[in-house]
Enzyme design. Sequence first.
Site, PDB file in Angstrom:
ATOM      1  N   GLY A   1      70.054 -31.416 -36.397  1.00  0.00           N
ATOM      2  CA  GLY A   1      69.467 -30.517 -37.369  1.00  0.00           C
ATOM      3  C   GLY A   1      68.817 -29.327 -36.679  1.00  0.00           C
ATOM      4  O   GLY A   1      69.269 -28.901 -35.628  1.00  0.00           O
ATOM      5  N   LEU A   2      67.755 -28.824 -37.298  1.00  0.00           N
ATOM      6  CA  LEU A   2      67.024 -27.669 -36.778  1.00  0.00           C
ATOM      7  C   LEU A   2      67.944 -26.488 -36.518  1.00  0.00           C
ATOM      8  O   LEU A   2      67.876 -25.860 -35.478  1.00  0.00           O
ATOM      9  CB  LEU A   2      66.285 -28.034 -35.487  1.00  0.00           C
ATOM     10  CG  LEU A   2      65.085 -28.968 -35.633  1.00  0.00           C
ATOM     11  CD1 LEU A   2      64.452 -29.214 -34.272  1.00  0.00           C
ATOM     12  CD2 LEU A   2      64.055 -28.372 -36.574  1.00  0.00           C
ATOM     13  N   CYS A   3      68.826 -26.236 -37.462  1.00  0.00           N
ATOM     14  CA  CYS A   3      69.660 -25.063 -37.276  1.00  0.00           C
ATOM     15  C   CYS A   3      69.726 -24.272 -38.582  1.00  0.00           C
ATOM     16  O   CYS A   3      70.777 -23.829 -39.003  1.00  0.00           O
ATOM     17  CB  CYS A   3      71.041 -25.426 -36.771  1.00  0.00           C
ATOM     18  SG  CYS A   3      71.770 -26.835 -37.564  1.00  0.00           S
ATOM     19  N   GLY A   4      68.591 -24.144 -39.218  1.00  0.00           N
ATOM     20  CA  GLY A   4      68.508 -23.305 -40.406  1.00  0.00           C
ATOM     21  C   GLY A   4      69.362 -23.841 -41.528  1.00  0.00           C
ATOM     22  O   GLY A   4      69.440 -25.048 -41.752  1.00  0.00           O
TER      23      GLY A   4
ATOM     24  N   PHE B   1      72.511 -23.849 -41.792  1.00  0.00           N
ATOM     25  CA  PHE B   1      73.881 -24.120 -41.337  1.00  0.00           C
ATOM     26  C   PHE B   1      74.563 -25.248 -42.119  1.00  0.00           C
ATOM     27  O   PHE B   1      75.614 -25.065 -42.714  1.00  0.00           O
ATOM     28  CB  PHE B   1      73.844 -24.448 -39.842  1.00  0.00           C
ATOM     29  CG  PHE B   1      75.161 -24.819 -39.241  1.00  0.00           C
ATOM     30  CD1 PHE B   1      76.043 -23.837 -38.826  1.00  0.00           C
ATOM     31  CD2 PHE B   1      75.521 -26.139 -39.070  1.00  0.00           C
ATOM     32  CE1 PHE B   1      77.258 -24.168 -38.253  1.00  0.00           C
ATOM     33  CE2 PHE B   1      76.733 -26.482 -38.503  1.00  0.00           C
ATOM     34  CZ  PHE B   1      77.595 -25.491 -38.090  1.00  0.00           C
TER      35      PHE B   1
END
Lengths: 293, 87
Positions: free
Chosen positions: A86-89, A91
Site C-alpha cells: 500500500g502507501l501509494c496514494g 493507485f
Amino acid sequence: MPNLRDIRTRITSVTNTGKITKAMQMVSAAKLRRAQNSMLAARPYSNKLFDMLSYISSAVDRESYPLLNLRERKVVELIVLTSDKGLCGAFNTNILKETARLMNELKGEGIKLSIVAVGKKARDYFHRFGVPVRKTYIDFYKNVKYEDAQEIAAEIIESYTNESIDELIIVYNEFKTVLQQTPKRARLLPVEPQSTGGTGGTGDGVLDRFIFEPSEAEILNALLPKYVENQIFRAILESRVSEEAARMIAMENANKNTKELIGKLTLQYNKARQASITTELMDIVGGAEALSQ
Amino acid sequence: MAEKLTLEIITPEGFSFTETVDELTAPGTLGEFGVLPGHTGFMTSLETGVITYKIGSTSKHITVKSAYAQVANDHILVLADSAEIKG
C-alpha cells in the site's frame, strides 16, 4: 491547552514519521528509475513483434485463427493488476474502481466473469466483497521476469482456445507521467492487429514477398500467443512503474504534510511555553507584591 | 562481396544486439539454415540453439531461446525470449 510535554512527544513522533516517508520517497524514486528502464528496454521487442504480427495477419483470414477470431462474449476473463504494497496514494483504489465499473457493465450484459487477481491488493479486495477469483498471483513485482508473464498467459490462452473464455481484458494503471497514471482497460484477446502501421505494405501482396518456414499459419499461431504474453508483460511493467511513481508522489505529499504539521506544532509549543513563563512571572510578581504590602 | 547483413537480436528483457555480419547460420525449426547478403525475404521460427555469425573469417555465437527470425532487405531481425552471447 495541551501541556508542553504532550506537544513535545507529538513533534518527535511526527518527525519520525517524516523520516520514514522521506526514506520511502527516496527508495521509490530509485525503484521508479529502475522500473522505467526495464519498461523502456522492453519496448523495442514489443514494437517489432507487433510489426511482425500485423505484417503477417494483415493478409490472412481471421476466421481460421482462434486467437484472431471474434466470437460471442459469454465468459470474459479479467486480469486486474494492482500492487502488493500500500502507501501509494490512489493507485489501487483507481484500478479497483475501474474494475468494479467494468464488472457492472459486463454483468449488465449478462456476461459471466472469470477473474485473475495480480497483487495482494486485488486479492484482498475481491476477498472482501466475496467475488470469486479464479487465480491469484502475488509477490512477483520485486523482480518481474518474462517467464512470469508467460506463465499467466499460457494458461489463459489455453482456456481461450478451448473456448471456456471468449475475451480477455486486462485492467492496469497506464503510466503517463510521474504525476499522472490513469487506469486503463485493454482487450488482449481476441487479438486485434492493426493492418496499418506494419513494417510496410498491406493486403495480399505482402505475403508473396515472404517465404514462410514452417507455414505462415504455424508461424502466426506461434506468434499470437507470444503477442498476448508480451502485452501482459508490458502491462505488468507499466503497472509497476505507475506504482512506484504513485508511491513517490504520495510520500512526497506526506513529507510536505509532516513539515507543515511540525511547523504548526512548534508554534503551538512555543506559545504554550511562553504562556507558562508568563503565568510563572505573574505568580512571582503577585507574590512579591503581596509580601511588600 | 561488399554487401553485408545487419543482425539484430532483441528480447523482452532488454537484451539488444546489433552487428554487421557477413554470414549467418541459425537453427530453424525445420533445420539449420544459412543467410548470405541478398537473401530473399522470409520468416521462420527458431529452435532453442546457437546462432553463428561470421565477420570476416572470425565466427561468433549467440544462444537464443524460443525465437523468431525475419529476413528482409539484408536485415535479420531475431525476436527471442532470451539470448546470451557465448564467449
